[in-house]
Write a protein that holds these residues in place. Structure first.
Motif, mmCIF file in Angstrom:
data_model
loop_
_atom_site.group_PDB
_atom_site.id
_atom_site.type_symbol
_atom_site.label_atom_id
_atom_site.label_comp_id
_atom_site.label_asym_id
_atom_site.label_seq_id
_atom_site.Cartn_x
_atom_site.Cartn_y
_atom_site.Cartn_z
ATOM 1 N N GLY A 160 2.378 0.820 -1.525
ATOM 2 C CA GLY A 160 2.207 0.122 -0.159
ATOM 3 C C GLY A 160 1.391 1.084 0.845
ATOM 4 N N VAL A 161 1.549 2.373 0.909
ATOM 5 C CA VAL A 161 0.736 3.183 1.761
ATOM 6 C C VAL A 161 -0.684 3.383 1.233
ATOM 7 N N PHE A 162 -0.881 3.540 -0.149
ATOM 8 C CA PHE A 162 -1.927 3.475 -0.738
ATOM 9 C C PHE A 162 -2.912 2.355 -0.421
ATOM 10 N N LEU A 163 -2.157 1.124 -0.454
ATOM 11 C CA LEU A 163 -3.087 -0.258 -0.242
ATOM 12 C C LEU A 163 -3.497 -0.339 1.197
ATOM 13 N N LEU A 164 -2.726 0.289 2.021
ATOM 14 C CA LEU A 164 -3.011 0.137 3.367
ATOM 15 C C LEU A 164 -4.061 1.149 3.595
ATOM 16 N N GLN A 176 -6.444 2.347 1.537
ATOM 17 C CA GLN A 176 -7.510 1.470 1.059
ATOM 18 C C GLN A 176 -8.032 0.474 2.088
ATOM 19 N N ARG A 177 -7.170 -0.356 2.458
ATOM 20 C CA ARG A 177 -7.686 -1.410 3.567
ATOM 21 C C ARG A 177 -8.429 -1.011 4.647
ATOM 22 N N PHE A 178 -7.688 0.116 5.274
ATOM 23 C CA PHE A 178 -8.105 0.587 6.522
ATOM 24 C C PHE A 178 -9.020 1.880 6.609
ATOM 25 N N GLY A 181 -8.132 4.817 5.366
ATOM 26 C CA GLY A 181 -7.458 6.015 5.842
ATOM 27 C C GLY A 181 -6.315 5.690 6.798
ATOM 28 N N ILE A 182 -5.474 6.646 7.208
ATOM 29 C CA ILE A 182 -4.413 6.455 7.951
ATOM 30 C C ILE A 182 -4.279 7.736 8.946
ATOM 31 N N GLY A 183 -3.981 7.429 10.392
ATOM 32 C CA GLY A 183 -3.973 8.613 11.351
ATOM 33 C C GLY A 183 -4.905 9.434 11.235
ATOM 34 N N TYR A 221 5.273 8.501 3.964
ATOM 35 C CA TYR A 221 4.638 8.200 4.961
ATOM 36 C C TYR A 221 3.671 9.237 5.574
ATOM 37 N N PRO A 222 2.327 8.946 5.750
ATOM 38 C CA PRO A 222 1.579 9.913 6.409
ATOM 39 C C PRO A 222 1.812 10.117 7.982
ATOM 40 N N ALA A 280 -0.097 9.447 11.468
ATOM 41 C CA ALA A 280 -0.132 8.064 12.386
ATOM 42 C C ALA A 280 1.096 7.919 13.486
#
Lengths: 260, 288
Positions: free
Chosen positions: B53-57, B59-61, B63-65, B208-209, B212
């Motif tokens: 889930g976090v991986f796909l997000l 990839q979509r965005f 990166g995260i935070g 979760y990273p 963010a």
């Protein structure tokens, strides 16, 4: 007919009361975990929105509603009846010793088990969410038939997993692990399909698991029209119910259950 | 008596026990290869699903935070390695989920063995054949992330990663034994406390990273519920900067505190158990 209905209602009542056997505080520990699971997603959505990311047509409000409603209706979007857990401890045998149908008992005990959570967690959450600016009202009343189709399909999927457990000689843990992985990845209960990369969401929408969680949640927040999701939900019900009934019929002869 | 026997356990005997449990794990695998391979595959799939889930997000965005998509991938690989090590060394016989053994009255069985309890707990959980998949998967993800990000890996980086993995594993085990000590007195109520703490709470949140999240949440998740020390903190420290202005050795300090508390609580609980025994079985042998 009246006698049968009375029996089913009594089973629902007993099942609901059974959930309270461990005391209400024990239930609240589980509800607290649900809220803890919710928080990281809420912060992630906010972080993306604040950075001006393309949310695939979602507004931040809709995203938060999607995630919160998914937590509120988790049990209905991923139906787990005794058909998958009672092989392990011998309870499934009891269903054959009572003057009710096996499916009727599984359905009523499952629905009865939902009632305490709906009253003590989902309803209060629906009342509290608007205070945080999150809507807990569906965009359309068509959400309710959509949810009903999802629950119906959920029972069929549950029966198929039960047959899988029987076939695998009561490998309940294996089925549990596999099912959790499939639901987490393919149902859209955690991450809306529109936010997945590489067009994966478009494929997942077509699978039966997408009709379980993503379909009703998308209708709830107004990201999908009922006419878009109903045909697939109905199709999967038509395909999977006969399959589940046939598989369960065949599996019964292989059923072994013991425990205590 | 127990201390005396423990003193006599040589390193050779200790490693011999690992070999013994490895052999038993292999026997389990070949006894019903179809079922075993399906269980291994299901477990691998479960782990892949939990990080996907976090991986796909990411990839979509992109990166995260503030963490790049490769940083997030590295963190997820690290978390998978921690889970894999836990599974490899502490999954067999529920030595990692020790509240189950305590809650089911099975510590009795351990106390009559001709081996000290700590030696049994350290070796019984080793399942190298049926429990290695997540560690291998995690190593694969880490290599992929480092190659993708163009990080050069020297001996210091490898040693640092190994050290952090050891500390993260120590934190999980410490938490499990700390909370499982409750099961010595309340066996039914706390039989599953280890899985709640290790799998449902810290394990789930470690994916979760935290970059963010707002600072109060970050602080909570590296102190009260130290899930951030199982992935996010070590990943940030290894990739350049320990977060929140803390020392890179902060996870080690937390591990020491948790182990001290766990040792205290477990000893006290065991003392109670030895005095009063288990109430889980009635005279007929059925579990209450």
């Amino acid at each position: 007919m009246v006698v049968i209905m009375k029996g089913l209602i009594a089973t629902i009542r007993m099942s609901a009361a059974g959930k309270l056997n461990g005391g209400v505080p024990a239930l609240f520990a589980g509800y607290l975990l649900k809220i803890v699971y919710l928080l990281p997603m809420v912060f992630l959505w906010r972080s993306f929105a604040e950075n001006g990311a393309d949310l695939g047509g979602f507004t931040i409000g809709r995203l938060l509603t999607y995630t919160c409603v998914s937590a509120m209706l988790e049990a209905q979007l991923n139906v787990r009846s005794g058909a998958v857990s009672w092989h392990y401890d011998g309870q499934i045998i009891d269903l054959y010793r009572r003057p009710q149908t096996v499916f009727g008992q599984l359905a009523t005990t499952t629905v009865g088990g939902w009632l305490p959570e709906l009253l003590l967690f989902s309803l209060p959450m629906a009342l509290v969410l608007p205070l945080f600016g999150v809507s807990a009202l569906p965009e359309t009343v068509w959400f309710f038939p959509c949810l009903a189709l999802s629950v119906s399909l959920g029972f069929a999927v549950d029966f198929l997993f039960s047959c899988f457990i029987i076939r695998m000689q009561n490998a309940t843990w294996l089925a549990f692990t596999l099912r959790n992985a499939v639901m987490l990845l393919l149902s859209g209960a955690v991450i809306p399909f529109d936010l997945l990369p590489w067009g994966i969401g478009g494929i997942l929408k077509l699978l039966p698991f997408g009709s379980l969680a993503a379909a009703p949640l998308s209708v709830f927040v107004g990201m999908a029209a009922p006419v878009e999701v109903f045909p697939l939900q109905i199709l999967w019900n038509i395909v999977l119910w006969p399959l589940a009934a046939l598989a369960f019929q065949k599996s019964r002869e292989r059923m072994v259950s013991y425990g205590g | 008596m127990g201390d005396k026997v423990m003193y006599e356990i040589s390193l050779r005997r200790f490693l011999g026990l690992y070999a013994l449990y490895a052999r038993m794990d292999l026997d389990f695998l070949v006894r019903d290869a179809r079922l075993s391979l399906m269980a291994i595959a299901a477990d691998g799939l479960s782990n892949a699903a939990s990080v996907s889930g976090v991986f796909l997000l990411s990839q979509r965005f992109g990166g995260i935070g503030g963490m790049s998509r490769w940083d997030v991938l590295f963190m997820l690989g690290y978390v998978t390695c921690v889970t894999g090590l836990y599974q490899l060394f502490f999954s067999g016989n529920n030595t990692g989920h020790i509240s189950r053994r305590i809650g089911r009255g099975q510590v009795d069985h351990m106390l009559v063995q001709p081996l000290p309890l700590p030696v049994q707990l350290a070796t019984e959980g080793f399942i190298p054949f049926t429990g290695c998949q997540n560690l291998l998967f995690g190593i694969g993800i880490i290599v992929w992330a480092l190659r993708g990000a163009g990080h050069s890996v020297g001996a210091a980086f490898a040693a640092g990663t190994a050290g952090y993995l050891f500390v993260s594993l120590a934190i999980i085990i410490g938490l499990s034994y700390l909370f499982s000590s409750l099961a010595f007195k309340r066996q039914v109520a706390f039989e599953e406390i280890a899985s709640t703490v290790v799998d449902d709470l810290t394990g789930m949140l470690s994916n979760y990273p935290l970059s963010a999240m707002p600072p109060p949440v970050q602080w909570t998740l590296i102190t009260v519920v130290p899930a951030g020390l199982l992935g996010w903190f070590p990943a940030c420290a290894l990739l350049g900067q320990a977060p929140l202005g803390l020392s890179a050795l902060y996870p080690l300090a937390v591990a020491v505190v948790i182990w001290a508390l766990a040792a205290l609580a477990f000893k006290k609980g065991l003392k109670y158990y030895v005095k009063y025994g288990s109430n889980r079985y009635n005279a007929g042998g059925h579990r209450r």
